[in-house]
Enzyme design. Structure first.
Site, PDB file in Angstrom:
ATOM      1  N   ASP A  93      -2.572  -8.599  11.427  1.00 38.89           N
ATOM      2  CA  ASP A  93      -3.947  -8.919  11.056  1.00 38.89           C
ATOM      3  C   ASP A  93      -4.534 -10.076  11.857  1.00 38.89           C
ATOM      4  O   ASP A  93      -5.751 -10.284  11.849  1.00 38.89           O
ATOM      5  CB  ASP A  93      -4.014  -9.256   9.559  1.00 38.89           C
ATOM      6  CG  ASP A  93      -3.644  -8.060   8.704  1.00 38.89           C
ATOM      7  OD1 ASP A  93      -4.118  -6.958   9.022  1.00 38.89           O
ATOM      8  OD2 ASP A  93      -2.882  -8.220   7.738  1.00 38.89           O
TER       9      ASP A  93
ATOM     10  N   SER B  39       0.828  -1.211   0.000  1.00 39.63           N
ATOM     11  CA  SER B  39       0.000   0.000   0.000  1.00 39.63           C
ATOM     12  C   SER B  39       0.865   1.265   0.000  1.00 39.63           C
ATOM     13  O   SER B  39       0.638   2.192  -0.796  1.00 39.63           O
ATOM     14  CB  SER B  39      -0.970   0.004   1.182  1.00 39.63           C
ATOM     15  OG  SER B  39      -0.309  -0.254   2.390  1.00 39.63           O
TER      16      SER B  39
ATOM     17  N   ARG C  52       2.961  -5.252  16.686  1.00 40.04           N
ATOM     18  CA  ARG C  52       1.598  -4.697  16.566  1.00 40.04           C
ATOM     19  C   ARG C  52       0.576  -5.749  17.005  1.00 40.04           C
ATOM     20  O   ARG C  52      -0.467  -5.427  17.567  1.00 40.04           O
ATOM     21  CB  ARG C  52       1.333  -4.258  15.113  1.00 40.04           C
ATOM     22  CG  ARG C  52       2.290  -3.189  14.622  1.00 40.04           C
ATOM     23  CD  ARG C  52       2.142  -2.924  13.137  1.00 40.04           C
ATOM     24  NE  ARG C  52       2.371  -4.112  12.333  1.00 40.04           N
ATOM     25  CZ  ARG C  52       2.160  -4.205  11.019  1.00 40.04           C
ATOM     26  NH1 ARG C  52       1.712  -3.145  10.356  1.00 40.04           N
ATOM     27  NH2 ARG C  52       2.402  -5.320  10.373  1.00 40.04           N
TER      28      ARG C  52
ATOM     29  N   HIS D 146      -2.394  -8.785   1.781  1.00 44.12           N
ATOM     30  CA  HIS D 146      -2.036  -7.544   2.498  1.00 44.12           C
ATOM     31  C   HIS D 146      -3.175  -7.239   3.488  1.00 44.12           C
ATOM     32  O   HIS D 146      -3.506  -8.077   4.318  1.00 44.12           O
ATOM     33  CB  HIS D 146      -1.804  -6.461   1.450  1.00 44.12           C
ATOM     34  CG  HIS D 146      -1.133  -5.212   1.946  1.00 44.12           C
ATOM     35  ND1 HIS D 146      -0.519  -5.110   3.157  1.00 44.12           N
ATOM     36  CD2 HIS D 146      -0.977  -3.985   1.349  1.00 44.12           C
ATOM     37  CE1 HIS D 146      -0.015  -3.880   3.292  1.00 44.12           C
ATOM     38  NE2 HIS D 146      -0.286  -3.185   2.220  1.00 44.12           N
TER      39      HIS D 146
ATOM     40  N   HIS E  74       5.192 -12.935   7.192  1.00 44.15           N
ATOM     41  CA  HIS E  74       5.455 -11.553   6.807  1.00 44.15           C
ATOM     42  C   HIS E  74       6.644 -11.514   5.860  1.00 44.15           C
ATOM     43  O   HIS E  74       7.566 -12.329   5.983  1.00 44.15           O
ATOM     44  CB  HIS E  74       5.741 -10.678   8.035  1.00 44.15           C
ATOM     45  CG  HIS E  74       5.546  -9.228   7.759  1.00 44.15           C
ATOM     46  ND1 HIS E  74       6.545  -8.437   7.233  1.00 44.15           N
ATOM     47  CD2 HIS E  74       4.449  -8.435   7.873  1.00 44.15           C
ATOM     48  CE1 HIS E  74       6.072  -7.214   7.061  1.00 44.15           C
ATOM     49  NE2 HIS E  74       4.803  -7.176   7.439  1.00 44.15           N
TER      50      HIS E  74
HETATM   51  N1  CMX Z   1       0.362 -19.728   5.412  1.00 44.40           N
HETATM   52  C1  CMX Z   1       0.767 -20.612   4.473  1.00 44.40           C
HETATM   53  N2  CMX Z   1       1.824 -20.432   3.692  1.00 44.40           N
HETATM   54  C2  CMX Z   1       2.540 -19.307   3.873  1.00 44.40           C
HETATM   55  C3  CMX Z   1       2.204 -18.349   4.853  1.00 44.40           C
HETATM   56  C4  CMX Z   1       1.052 -18.576   5.627  1.00 44.40           C
HETATM   57  N3  CMX Z   1       0.612 -17.720   6.539  1.00 44.40           N
HETATM   58  N4  CMX Z   1       3.099 -17.339   4.808  1.00 44.40           N
HETATM   59  C5  CMX Z   1       3.962 -17.650   3.813  1.00 44.40           C
HETATM   60  N5  CMX Z   1       3.620 -18.832   3.258  1.00 44.40           N
HETATM   61  C6  CMX Z   1       4.222 -19.479   2.086  1.00 44.40           C
HETATM   62  C7  CMX Z   1       4.097 -18.549   0.891  1.00 44.40           C
HETATM   63  O1  CMX Z   1       2.803 -18.649   0.295  1.00 44.40           O
HETATM   64  C8  CMX Z   1       5.203 -19.038  -0.004  1.00 44.40           C
HETATM   65  O2  CMX Z   1       4.739 -20.222  -0.634  1.00 44.40           O
HETATM   66  P1  CMX Z   1       5.175 -20.589  -2.134  1.00 44.40           P
HETATM   67  O3  CMX Z   1       6.659 -20.787  -2.083  1.00 44.40           O
HETATM   68  O4  CMX Z   1       4.410 -21.822  -2.435  1.00 44.40           O
HETATM   69  O5  CMX Z   1       4.787 -19.424  -2.986  1.00 44.40           O
HETATM   70  C9  CMX Z   1       6.272 -19.435   1.007  1.00 44.40           C
HETATM   71  O6  CMX Z   1       5.603 -19.630   2.270  1.00 44.40           O
HETATM   72  C10 CMX Z   1       7.349 -18.380   1.189  1.00 44.40           C
HETATM   73  O7  CMX Z   1       6.719 -17.152   1.523  1.00 44.40           O
HETATM   74  P2  CMX Z   1       7.479 -16.062   2.425  1.00 44.40           P
HETATM   75  O8  CMX Z   1       8.725 -15.656   1.689  1.00 44.40           O
HETATM   76  O9  CMX Z   1       7.631 -16.545   3.805  1.00 44.40           O
HETATM   77  O10 CMX Z   1       6.447 -14.882   2.473  1.00 44.40           O
HETATM   78  P3  CMX Z   1       6.175 -13.756   1.386  1.00 44.40           P
HETATM   79  O11 CMX Z   1       7.106 -12.637   1.630  1.00 44.40           O
HETATM   80  O12 CMX Z   1       6.134 -14.312   0.013  1.00 44.40           O
HETATM   81  O13 CMX Z   1       4.680 -13.329   1.736  1.00 44.40           O
HETATM   82  C11 CMX Z   1       2.884 -12.847   3.183  1.00 44.40           C
HETATM   83  C12 CMX Z   1       4.374 -12.646   2.922  1.00 44.40           C
HETATM   84  C13 CMX Z   1       2.467 -11.944   4.327  1.00 44.40           C
HETATM   85  C14 CMX Z   1       2.120 -12.426   1.933  1.00 44.40           C
HETATM   86  C15 CMX Z   1       2.630 -14.335   3.515  1.00 44.40           C
HETATM   87  O14 CMX Z   1       3.278 -14.662   4.721  1.00 44.40           O
HETATM   88  C16 CMX Z   1       1.150 -14.678   3.589  1.00 44.40           C
HETATM   89  O15 CMX Z   1       0.549 -14.986   2.554  1.00 44.40           O
HETATM   90  N6  CMX Z   1       0.533 -14.601   4.836  1.00 44.40           N
HETATM   91  C17 CMX Z   1      -0.873 -14.826   4.980  1.00 44.40           C
HETATM   92  C18 CMX Z   1      -1.646 -13.584   4.564  1.00 44.40           C
HETATM   93  C19 CMX Z   1      -1.426 -12.457   5.568  1.00 44.40           C
HETATM   94  O16 CMX Z   1      -1.534 -12.633   6.765  1.00 44.40           O
HETATM   95  N7  CMX Z   1      -1.156 -11.244   5.044  1.00 44.40           N
HETATM   96  C20 CMX Z   1      -1.053 -10.051   5.883  1.00 44.40           C
HETATM   97  C21 CMX Z   1       0.376  -9.538   6.051  1.00 44.40           C
HETATM   98  C22 CMX Z   1       0.411  -8.245   6.822  1.00 44.40           C
HETATM   99  C23 CMX Z   1      -0.234  -7.142   6.045  1.00 44.40           C
HETATM  100  O17 CMX Z   1       0.359  -6.666   5.068  1.00 44.40           O
HETATM  101  O18 CMX Z   1      -1.359  -6.777   6.341  1.00 44.40           O
END
Ligand code: CMX
Length: 435
Positions: A372, A240, A326, A270, A317
């Protein structure tokens, strides 16, 4: 000139030579490098943005202007009898780097009251939208539709020097800060509370007035002061904030840029994750007939979600490598105010089981909860149970940091953002792949 604008002007004057010197004398010094994995993988950790408003340490979490969350909450002025600070004071901190006095904070409280009237045409546009429109779409549209009022746009059309551009940007930011909570509460009452709109309160501060307009009693006002401050800024690289910065780098105004930032926030990876957490928990509750699952039962729900190819919302994250402070700050609020709430028990149960499971699965780099995971619990407890509204709350909070950054972007003359693309063949060449 208000005290805030006056202080900001001094800070900008003092800061500009630092940026100029870095570019002129040290512009060719490297501050990082980019790997092929980073180029394909969403630029994770590429050191290519500059902001002084907040800094995110992977292990310590966010610092606002150099201050941790507890330090910030401690030092900002608070309304009488309240536990959490004025949101207005936090805006002062984000913009200037200084903690405001009580007097400076109250001056800002009054200024926002003057600026907060939402024009009727904005209301008309929101009301013309189908009522089942997602509230984030309504919110981003309301911001965008006000673009015609941009003082930056008007000043640009008249011809304004680069050195002065931050001033109309500041005016736009101030008007948006004043109106964002009012618009958000309007959407809530129109969409979920049978269109029973509550007009702004004449004396309350931003957090207090937001709770009042939502129609939710104390201590929801304090919760929202905390909430808006916690969600305000997470340095520049999150989707964002980065979207806001990118859009504004074209000399687009604050309305276009903030509206676009909201669009980025609306994705489930996000800001939308906060609604997804509650949706996920409700699904588990339905299956459990309302009972809180044992840790073993919860483990099964978590594995089922992972095995069906979905993420566990509220965990992981891109930068953080520990439990989000947070999350902890909101958890402290829950422990004090809603210790026996069943949904809080669900969230605690997730805290107990998810990190080990994500570690066992071996994909997520950070198995710990993020902001979140906890925020929806408090909303639900105070009766704000329409969870598709939750990302709007995040959007109001995130607007504090996005808009503060836009003012500084203009003050320091940050240019049009334009990274360079490569083709896959070029990457293969860089990698030395022969066939
Ligand atoms: N559940 C399952 N799998 C997850 C995960 C979770 N909570 N967090 C990461 N992973 C997976 C990713 O999908 C990725 O899988 P692939 O290799 O198959 O694509 C792998 O682990 C590596 O990801 P990462 O490098 O640890 O995390 P990213 O930087 O790519 O993504 C985030 C970060 C937040 C998007 C991810 O952790 C996620 O999808 N979390 C769940 C959604 C969430 O809570 N988002 C809110 C974040 C805070 C905000 O911005 O509001």
């Amino acid at each position: 000139m208000s005290s805030l604008m006056d202080r900001l002007a001094g800070k900008i004057e003092a800061h500009r030579p630092r940026t100029v010197r870095l570019i002129k004398e040290y512009g060719s010094v490297k501050c990082g490098e980019v790997t092929i994995a980073q180029a394909i993988g969403g630029m994770r950790s590429v050191r290519s943005l500059v902001t002084d408003i907040s800094y995110l340490d992977p292990h310590e979490g966010i610092r606002f202007r150099g201050h941790t969350i507890p330090e910030t909450l401690e030092a900002l002025p608070k309304p009488a009898g309240k536990e959490y600070p004025y949101v207005e004071g936090h805006i002062f901190l984000l913009l200037t780097g200084d903690f405001p006095t009580e007097e400076e904070t109250l001056e800002l409280v009054e200024e926002f009251k003057v600026r907060r009237a939402v024009p009727q045409y904005v209301i008309d546009v929101m009301r013309a939208m189908p009522r089942d429109t997602h509230p984030m779409t309504m919110f981003a549209t309301a911001v965008l539709i006000m673009q015609r009022e941009s003082e930056f746009k008007a000043a640009y059309e008249k011809g304004i020097s680069k050195m002065e551009m931050w001033k109309p940007m500041y005016e736009d930011a101030m008007n948006l800060w004043a109106r964002m909570p009012v618009i958000a509460a309007y959407i809530y009452r129109m969409k979920y509370k049978a269109d029973t709109i509550i007009e702004p309160h004449p004396t309350l501060d931003m957090g207090g007035n937001f709770a009042y307009m939502m129609g939710v009693a104390e201590p929801y006002d304090d919760l929202m002061r905390l909430y808006f401050i916690l969600h305000s800024d997470h340095e520049s690289g999150n989707a964002s904030a980065h979207t806001g910065h990118l859009v504004a780098s074209t000399l687009s105004d604050a309305y276009y840029a903030y509206s676009a930032a909201l669009d980025a926030l609306a994705g489930p990876l996000h800001g939308l994750a906060n609604q997804e957490v509650l949706r996920w928990i409700q699904g588990v509750m339905d299956k459990m007939g309302g009972e809180v699952p044992t840790d073993d039962e919860m483990k099964k729900f978590v594995w089922d979600t992972l095995n069906s190819g979905q993420v566990i919302p509220g965990f992981g994250h891109a930068v953080l490598r520990k439990t989000d402070p947070r999350y902890m700050e909101q958890r402290n609020f829950c422990i004090k105010n809603l210790p026996n709430d069943p949904i809080f028990e669900y969230v605690n149960s997730l805290f107990n089981v998810v990190p080990d499971i994500l570690r066992e699965q071996g994909k997520a780099k950070n198995p710990w909860p993020n902001v979140d995971a906890q925020s929806g619990v408090c909303q639900w407890y105070y009766g704000v149970t329409d969870y598709d509204f939750y990302t709007v709350l995040f959007g109001v909070g995130r607007g504090l940091g996005v808009l503060a950054n836009l003012v500084w972007d203009r003050a320091l003359g940050y240019p049009l953002e334009r990274p360079k693309s490569l083709t896959t063949a070029m990457l293969e060449d860089v990698a030395g792949i022969k066939e």
